[in-house]
Scaffold this motif. Structure first.
Motif, PDB file in Angstrom:
ATOM      1  N   GLN A 230      34.016  -8.836  -4.377  1.00  0.00           N
ATOM      2  CA  GLN A 230      33.823  -9.995  -5.229  1.00  0.00           C
ATOM      3  C   GLN A 230      32.937  -9.656  -6.428  1.00  0.00           C
ATOM      4  N   THR A 231      31.903  -8.855  -6.189  1.00  0.00           N
ATOM      5  CA  THR A 231      31.017  -8.468  -7.292  1.00  0.00           C
ATOM      6  C   THR A 231      31.776  -7.657  -8.332  1.00  0.00           C
ATOM      7  N   GLU A 232      32.643  -6.763  -7.891  1.00  0.00           N
ATOM      8  CA  GLU A 232      33.468  -6.015  -8.840  1.00  0.00           C
ATOM      9  C   GLU A 232      34.316  -6.969  -9.678  1.00  0.00           C
ATOM     10  N   GLN A 263      27.380 -14.907  -1.980  1.00  0.00           N
ATOM     11  CA  GLN A 263      27.959 -14.062  -3.021  1.00  0.00           C
ATOM     12  C   GLN A 263      27.104 -14.037  -4.274  1.00  0.00           C
ATOM     13  N   THR A 264      26.572 -15.195  -4.655  1.00  0.00           N
ATOM     14  CA  THR A 264      25.695 -15.249  -5.832  1.00  0.00           C
ATOM     15  C   THR A 264      24.486 -14.341  -5.642  1.00  0.00           C
ATOM     16  N   GLN A 265      23.883 -14.423  -4.462  1.00  0.00           N
ATOM     17  CA  GLN A 265      22.727 -13.560  -4.203  1.00  0.00           C
ATOM     18  C   GLN A 265      23.119 -12.090  -4.208  1.00  0.00           C
ATOM     19  N   TYR A 266      24.184 -11.749  -3.507  1.00  0.00           N
ATOM     20  CA  TYR A 266      24.600 -10.350  -3.425  1.00  0.00           C
ATOM     21  C   TYR A 266      24.799  -9.773  -4.829  1.00  0.00           C
ATOM     22  N   THR A 267      25.457 -10.550  -5.691  1.00  0.00           N
ATOM     23  CA  THR A 267      25.730 -10.072  -7.049  1.00  0.00           C
ATOM     24  C   THR A 267      24.448  -9.955  -7.855  1.00  0.00           C
ATOM     25  N   MET A 268      23.554 -10.933  -7.729  1.00  0.00           N
ATOM     26  CA  MET A 268      22.294 -10.886  -8.478  1.00  0.00           C
ATOM     27  C   MET A 268      21.419  -9.715  -8.039  1.00  0.00           C
ATOM     28  N   TYR A 269      21.527  -9.299  -6.766  1.00  0.00           N
ATOM     29  CA  TYR A 269      20.710  -8.195  -6.255  1.00  0.00           C
ATOM     30  C   TYR A 269      21.322  -6.832  -6.548  1.00  0.00           C
ATOM     31  N   THR A 270      22.655  -6.735  -6.484  1.00  0.00           N
ATOM     32  CA  THR A 270      23.308  -5.421  -6.571  1.00  0.00           C
ATOM     33  C   THR A 270      23.896  -5.129  -7.942  1.00  0.00           C
ATOM     34  N   SER A 271      24.089  -6.141  -8.753  1.00  0.00           N
ATOM     35  CA  SER A 271      24.571  -5.955 -10.123  1.00  0.00           C
ATOM     36  C   SER A 271      23.677  -6.789 -11.041  1.00  0.00           C
ATOM     37  N   TYR A 312      24.656  -5.974   7.170  1.00  0.00           N
ATOM     38  CA  TYR A 312      25.158  -6.723   6.014  1.00  0.00           C
ATOM     39  C   TYR A 312      24.137  -7.742   5.511  1.00  0.00           C
ATOM     40  N   SER A 313      22.925  -7.694   6.044  1.00  0.00           N
ATOM     41  CA  SER A 313      21.867  -8.609   5.629  1.00  0.00           C
ATOM     42  C   SER A 313      21.532  -8.418   4.152  1.00  0.00           C
ATOM     43  N   LEU A 314      21.190  -9.515   3.504  1.00  0.00           N
ATOM     44  CA  LEU A 314      20.788  -9.455   2.093  1.00  0.00           C
ATOM     45  C   LEU A 314      19.319  -9.083   1.925  1.00  0.00           C
ATOM     46  N   LEU A 315      18.533  -9.160   2.965  1.00  0.00           N
ATOM     47  CA  LEU A 315      17.090  -8.964   2.821  1.00  0.00           C
ATOM     48  C   LEU A 315      16.713  -7.625   2.185  1.00  0.00           C
ATOM     49  N   PRO A 316      17.318  -6.508   2.607  1.00  0.00           N
ATOM     50  CA  PRO A 316      16.950  -5.235   1.980  1.00  0.00           C
ATOM     51  C   PRO A 316      17.377  -5.126   0.511  1.00  0.00           C
ATOM     52  N   LEU A 317      18.326  -5.976   0.095  1.00  0.00           N
ATOM     53  CA  LEU A 317      18.840  -5.892  -1.274  1.00  0.00           C
ATOM     54  C   LEU A 317      17.995  -6.662  -2.278  1.00  0.00           C
ATOM     55  N   THR A 318      17.066  -7.503  -1.787  1.00  0.00           N
ATOM     56  CA  THR A 318      16.326  -8.385  -2.691  1.00  0.00           C
ATOM     57  C   THR A 318      15.479  -7.628  -3.711  1.00  0.00           C
ATOM     58  N   ALA A 319      15.154  -6.380  -3.432  1.00  0.00           N
ATOM     59  CA  ALA A 319      14.365  -5.581  -4.375  1.00  0.00           C
ATOM     60  C   ALA A 319      15.085  -5.393  -5.699  1.00  0.00           C
ATOM     61  N   GLY A 320      16.401  -5.591  -5.707  1.00  0.00           N
ATOM     62  CA  GLY A 320      17.173  -5.364  -6.932  1.00  0.00           C
ATOM     63  C   GLY A 320      17.156  -6.516  -7.914  1.00  0.00           C
ATOM     64  N   LEU A 321      16.610  -7.676  -7.545  1.00  0.00           N
ATOM     65  CA  LEU A 321      16.651  -8.845  -8.435  1.00  0.00           C
ATOM     66  C   LEU A 321      15.884  -8.590  -9.729  1.00  0.00           C
ATOM     67  N   LYS A 322      16.541  -8.898 -10.863  1.00  0.00           N
ATOM     68  CA  LYS A 322      15.915  -8.754 -12.180  1.00  0.00           C
ATOM     69  C   LYS A 322      15.886 -10.055 -12.969  1.00  0.00           C
TER      70      LYS A 322
END
Length: 395
Positions: A230-232, A263-271, A312-322
């Motif tokens: 979805q992010t792609e 999905q919004t969170q995943y995209t904001m953290y990883t892209s 698949y948890s979002l918690l480790p990805l939160t460091a990517g938020l800009k």
């Protein structure tokens, strides 16, 4: 009986009782997931299918001998509830679209004449609905056609550099998706129309891979990579919008609810550079906390005794938020647990994102809010957030 076809679409098969052999009745890349009935001679079947338009389910008369299909209902309308008479000569449907709101309609199948039986909508609707969305599709990086719709302000030109908001969901939803021509979804449609009409935004609702009713290839896209396809597609959408819709690539917001909140969170953290701001509503951030019947069929293999979904948890990805992110949740939500938003909020704070994250809670709200926070207040909060971070539509 209904099976997935070899192409991965839900379609009816016939089964030879003597040998158990199944044979496809229909051919083509579309879904026909509901059989309405048969004629008394068992030669003809009636199905709901999106054969001619993924966003407009119609009723089709099917010759079982050869699979020949004939559309019965009005073209371009979504037939939300339909039934065929025992003799197979009459059709009743609740059908309509964005321009002609759904009503109960009666069709004589032999003469193809349709009459509307109800008038249930206020004629003043057009006064409060000044814009009608436009359908469009784009090709993603993998060659898939992605369906969407857009609201454009009345003074829009392709040369504008406008702020924009994208609404997404991105997960299987039984036989539903967002881009349906009779859907007036509160955020995707009504709020999108409001922001375009009042503030000059370009607003888009999109069905990225992961959605149901586009075939198995789409609905299975999440398997063991939830959020990535979805992010792609959202990244490719932003490029398309910037090129075709007079949008400022630095002023695009993203929002979604439930799976769309994930999905919004995943995209904001990883892209993190794709969207300038995001609002994530009631998103499952740790899939082992969600219904195992859904996550175990959609996200990845799971056993109740082993939290296989934790990866698949979002918690480790939160460091990517800009960029700024608002988390929204009803505190009495029995579907996606409120603790998911608390846990991800804690992770964001632990990663030093306190200046970027807002929290908007409904103390009495369930999965669709509706407690202390009513829809108007809910979307006024959205309006204020996007205006703060994206500005007025046209500068």
């Amino acid at each position: 009986m209904l099976f997935r076809s070899e192409q991965g679409y839900r379609q009816p098969y016939t089964i030879d009782i003597a040998n158990g052999k199944a044979s496809a009745v229909l051919k083509g890349d579309f879904e026909a997931h509901q059989v309405l009935g048969y004629t008394p001679d068992s030669k003809t079947m009636f199905v709901l299918a999106n054969k001619d338009d993924f966003a407009a389910m119609n009723v089709y008369k099917v010759q079982l001998a050869n699979g020949e299909m004939q559309a019965i209902g009005q073209k371009g309308e979504f037939h939300r509830a339909s039934d065929v008479s025992y003799q197979g000569d009459k059709l009743a449907s609740v059908s309509g679209n964005w321009s002609n709101r759904p009503e109960l309609k009666f069709t004589d199948i032999s003469s193809h004449k349709t009459r509307t039986l109800t008038s249930s909508h206020d004629p003043k609707w057009k006064e409060v609905a000044p814009l009608t969305p436009e359908r469009f599709s784009f090709t993603n990086r993998h060659g898939d056609q992605i369906q969407a719709f857009v609201f454009k302000p009345k003074d829009w030109t392709p040369q504008d550099q406008r702020a924009a908001v994208v609404y997404t969901y991105g997960g299987p939803l039984n036989d539903r998706h967002i881009v349906e021509v009779d859907s007036f979804q509160p955020t995707a449609h009504l709020f999108g129309m409001y922001m375009a009409a009042k503030h000059g935004y370009v607003t888009v609702a999109v069905d990225p891979r992961g959605h149901s009713n586009y075939g198995r290839k789409f609905s299975d896209a999440n398997w063991e990579q939830a959020g990535k396809p979805q992010t792609e597609d959202l990244e490719d959408l932003v490029k398309y919008m910037t090129k075709n819709f007079g949008v400022d690539s630095k002023r695009i917001g993203l929002t979604g609810w439930s799976f769309g909140g994930f999905q919004t969170q995943y995209t904001m953290y990883t892209s993190p550079d794709t969207f300038a701001a995001g609002i994530a509503g009631a998103g499952p951030t740790e899939w082992e906390n969600y219904n195992s019947w859904y996550s175990g069929r959609t996200i990845g293999k799971t056993e109740r005794s082993k939290p296989n979904l934790r990866k698949y948890s979002l918690l480790p990805l939160t460091a990517g938020l800009k960029k700024p992110l608002m988390l929204v949740h009803g505190m009495q939500d029995p579907n996606v647990l409120y603790q998911d938003t608390v846990n991800v909020y804690r992770a964001l704070l632990e990663n030093g994102k306190e200046a970027l994250v807002d929290l908007f809670l409904d103390p009495d709200g369930e999965h669709a809010m509706g407690g202390a926070v009513k829809p108007k207040a809910w979307h006024k909060k959205y309006e204020a957030f996007f205006l703060q971070h994206l500005g007025e539509g046209k500068r």
